[in-house]
Design a protein around this motif. Structure first.
Motif, short mmCIF file in Angstrom:
data_model
loop_
_atom_site.label_atom_id
_atom_site.label_comp_id
_atom_site.label_asym_id
_atom_site.label_seq_id
_atom_site.Cartn_x
_atom_site.Cartn_y
_atom_site.Cartn_z
N THR A 222 -43.28 -44.90 52.01
CA THR A 222 -42.02 -44.48 51.37
C THR A 222 -41.84 -42.77 51.69
O THR A 222 -42.99 -41.99 51.19
CB THR A 222 -42.20 -44.63 49.90
OG1 THR A 222 -42.36 -46.00 49.59
CG2 THR A 222 -40.92 -44.16 48.83
N VAL A 223 -40.78 -42.57 52.27
CA VAL A 223 -40.64 -41.02 52.49
C VAL A 223 -39.59 -40.37 51.35
O VAL A 223 -38.55 -40.88 51.08
CB VAL A 223 -39.82 -40.92 53.85
CG1 VAL A 223 -39.43 -39.61 54.20
CG2 VAL A 223 -40.55 -41.31 54.88
N THR A 224 -40.25 -39.51 50.60
CA THR A 224 -39.40 -38.90 49.58
C THR A 224 -38.64 -37.55 50.10
O THR A 224 -39.35 -36.68 50.68
CB THR A 224 -40.26 -38.51 48.31
OG1 THR A 224 -40.62 -39.63 47.82
CG2 THR A 224 -39.33 -37.81 47.38
N ALA A 225 -37.50 -37.35 49.66
CA ALA A 225 -36.64 -36.05 50.25
C ALA A 225 -35.74 -35.95 48.89
O ALA A 225 -35.42 -36.69 48.07
CB ALA A 225 -35.81 -36.29 51.41
N TRP A 226 -35.16 -34.54 48.92
CA TRP A 226 -34.21 -34.27 47.92
C TRP A 226 -32.90 -33.82 48.48
O TRP A 226 -32.88 -32.81 49.35
CB TRP A 226 -34.76 -32.81 47.26
CG TRP A 226 -36.26 -33.51 46.45
CD1 TRP A 226 -37.24 -33.50 46.73
CD2 TRP A 226 -36.00 -33.71 45.01
NE1 TRP A 226 -38.18 -33.88 46.17
CE2 TRP A 226 -37.66 -33.94 44.72
CE3 TRP A 226 -35.14 -33.94 43.91
CZ2 TRP A 226 -38.03 -34.62 43.68
CZ3 TRP A 226 -35.54 -33.91 42.72
CH2 TRP A 226 -36.89 -34.40 42.36
N LYS A 227 -31.78 -34.78 48.33
CA LYS A 227 -30.62 -34.48 48.74
C LYS A 227 -29.64 -33.38 47.97
O LYS A 227 -29.61 -33.47 46.72
CB LYS A 227 -29.75 -35.82 48.76
CG LYS A 227 -28.32 -35.67 49.62
CD LYS A 227 -27.72 -37.24 49.53
CE LYS A 227 -26.53 -37.01 50.42
NZ LYS A 227 -25.72 -38.47 50.39
N VAL A 228 -29.15 -32.51 48.72
CA VAL A 228 -28.51 -31.38 48.01
C VAL A 228 -27.06 -32.00 47.86
O VAL A 228 -26.38 -32.27 48.86
CB VAL A 228 -28.26 -30.31 48.99
CG1 VAL A 228 -27.47 -28.90 48.17
CG2 VAL A 228 -29.73 -29.87 49.09
N ALA A 229 -26.40 -32.03 46.60
CA ALA A 229 -25.16 -32.31 46.11
C ALA A 229 -24.05 -31.60 46.89
O ALA A 229 -24.53 -30.38 47.14
CB ALA A 229 -24.88 -32.34 44.66
N VAL A 230 -23.20 -32.08 47.51
CA VAL A 230 -21.74 -31.58 48.11
C VAL A 230 -22.10 -31.29 49.37
O VAL A 230 -21.61 -31.51 50.52
CB VAL A 230 -21.29 -30.29 47.33
CG1 VAL A 230 -20.07 -29.90 48.07
CG2 VAL A 230 -21.11 -30.49 45.84
N ARG A 231 -23.32 -30.60 49.86
CA ARG A 231 -23.64 -30.25 51.21
C ARG A 231 -24.38 -31.34 51.73
O ARG A 231 -25.02 -31.98 51.20
CB ARG A 231 -24.84 -29.06 51.24
CG ARG A 231 -24.19 -27.88 50.22
CD ARG A 231 -25.22 -26.91 50.29
NE ARG A 231 -24.83 -25.94 49.22
CZ ARG A 231 -25.61 -24.68 48.87
NH1 ARG A 231 -26.78 -24.36 49.57
NH2 ARG A 231 -25.57 -23.84 48.07
N ASN A 232 -24.25 -31.27 52.93
CA ASN A 232 -24.86 -32.51 53.78
C ASN A 232 -26.27 -31.96 54.09
O ASN A 232 -26.72 -31.97 55.65
CB ASN A 232 -24.19 -32.81 54.90
CG ASN A 232 -24.62 -34.03 55.84
OD1 ASN A 232 -25.47 -35.00 55.19
ND2 ASN A 232 -24.23 -34.16 57.04
N THR A 233 -27.33 -31.47 53.31
CA THR A 233 -28.51 -31.21 53.66
C THR A 233 -29.57 -31.70 52.75
O THR A 233 -29.13 -32.19 51.73
CB THR A 233 -28.63 -29.54 53.45
OG1 THR A 233 -28.32 -29.28 52.06
CG2 THR A 233 -27.78 -28.90 54.34
N THR A 234 -30.84 -31.50 53.07
CA THR A 234 -32.02 -32.04 52.33
C THR A 234 -33.09 -31.16 52.36
O THR A 234 -32.98 -30.34 53.17
CB THR A 234 -32.54 -33.77 52.97
OG1 THR A 234 -32.88 -33.22 54.08
CG2 THR A 234 -31.49 -34.40 52.86
N VAL A 235 -33.70 -31.19 51.21
CA VAL A 235 -34.94 -30.20 50.94
C VAL A 235 -36.19 -31.06 51.10
O VAL A 235 -36.15 -32.39 50.36
CB VAL A 235 -34.84 -29.40 49.59
CG1 VAL A 235 -35.85 -28.57 49.30
CG2 VAL A 235 -33.79 -28.63 49.80
N LYS A 236 -37.31 -30.80 51.94
CA LYS A 236 -38.38 -31.30 51.95
C LYS A 236 -39.12 -31.63 50.65
O LYS A 236 -39.09 -30.82 49.66
CB LYS A 236 -39.38 -30.76 53.01
CG LYS A 236 -38.97 -30.53 54.42
CD LYS A 236 -40.00 -29.91 55.14
CE LYS A 236 -39.45 -29.48 56.45
NZ LYS A 236 -40.61 -28.34 57.27
#
Length: 324
Positions: A222-236
């Motif tokens: 299972t890979v966890t990431a944090w998706k940034v709302a509105v922007r098409n980016t993620t944070v580790k």
């Protein structure tokens, strides 16, 4: 008619037995000349009053203890747990004095600590607490309407002799890290919201040219990431964990009551599996500590410089990776 000496002796013995039995029933003597105290099993209200100061009142609702007077605030869990343990173990062990010089034991009206314990409206314990004995294994105690000074087992004074602020919880947040589903960070007219996402990846084993070998099973992770709302980016997840570990269990050093405006440095808002929580870093104080507020708390908090500097640095790292 003159009674024979043997009859007189018998009557005297019967009288002594009757007096002993009556005293045992009334005072429940423990064998050291002290009255027994009924065991405290159930309680939902505790009052602690030092000298002539206002009483600190703690009330239990469901499983939560709150301070309801002189301020309405969250009670410090460790302190409440320690008080309840000491109350349930409360026992008088010996007679120390017949009431001479109560100030010698800090049992005068200006120094004694009055402790009253209730189950609903029923009083289950009431005593006055003085200083700790020189061995620190006993405390001096008086009971209402009695001048006698008794020894009670344990160092009760260290648990009950506290300021009002010491009874209040300095926990700004108390969240389980794994319960956080979403975090919003607001500052300087902008806000980003990060939602936790988890993806299951199946890794197929490499093919082996071995006819007799047992085939390997696919491995999943299972890979966890944090998706940034509105922007098409993620944070580790590692970047977010660095921040969350410093904010989900944030504690203050003290309370303060000052006026503040609408400006602030950063606001952190959490959505969790069991509800929402937030805190606001209001400003930096002249002594380099930080002023922090939290919804539902009566006072503002003072947080140590090194603690809040780490929080702000990790928040900056998250915002940078999110593409601020």
């Amino acid at each position: 008619m003159k009674l024979k000496p043997v009859y007189v002796l018998g009557i005297v013995l019967l009288a002594l037995v009757a007096i002993f039995a009556l005293s045992t029933l009334v005072f429940k003597d423990t064998g050291h000349g002290v009255p027994g105290v009924a065991e405290i099993k159930n309680l939902n209200r505790i009052e602690v009053k030092k000298g002539t100061n206002a009483a600190a009142v703690f009330t239990q609702t469901a499983d939560l203890w709150k301070m309801t007077a002189p301020v309405n605030d969250v009670a410090d869990k460790n302190t409440l747990d320690a008080m309840i343990v000491k109350l349930k173990e409360f026992k008088l062990t010996d007679l120390a004095s017949e009431g001479d010089f109560p100030e010698k034991y800090n049992l005068d009206t200006n120094n004694r600590i009055e402790v009253a314990v209730y189950q609903d409206k029923r009083t289950v314990a009431h005593f006055f607490l003085g200083k700790t004995a020189s061995t620190y294994s006993h405390s001096y105690v008086q009971l209402p309407k009695s001048k006698n000074v008794y020894l009670a087992a344990g160092n009760l004074t260290e648990t009950f002799d506290k300021t009002i602020d010491s009874f209040r919880s300095k926990d700004i947040t108390s969240i389980m890290l794994e319960d956080v589903k979403e975090l919003s960070i607001a500052s300087a007219g902008r806000e980003i919201t990060l939602a936790k996402t988890q993806t299951t990846i199946t890794n197929m084993p490499a093919k082996k040219d071995l006819s007799n070998a047992q085939p390997e099973k696919p491995k999943t992770e299972t890979v966890t990431a944090w998706k940034v709302a509105v922007r098409n980016t993620t944070v580790k997840d590692a970047t977010m964990t660095d921040l969350l570990t410093r904010t989900v269990k944030l504690s203050a050093t003290s309370f303060t009551n000052v006026s503040v405006g609408n400006e602030f440095i950063k606001r952190f808002s959490f959505k969790t599996k069991i509800g929402d929580a937030s805190f606001t870093v209001v400003r930096r104080n002249p002594d380099k500590s930080y002023l922090v507020s939290a919804p539902g708390r009566m006072s503002l908090f003072t947080v140590a410089e090194y603690t809040m500097k780490e929080v702000l640095e990790k928040a900056d790292a998250v915002e940078l990776e999110a593409g601020r």
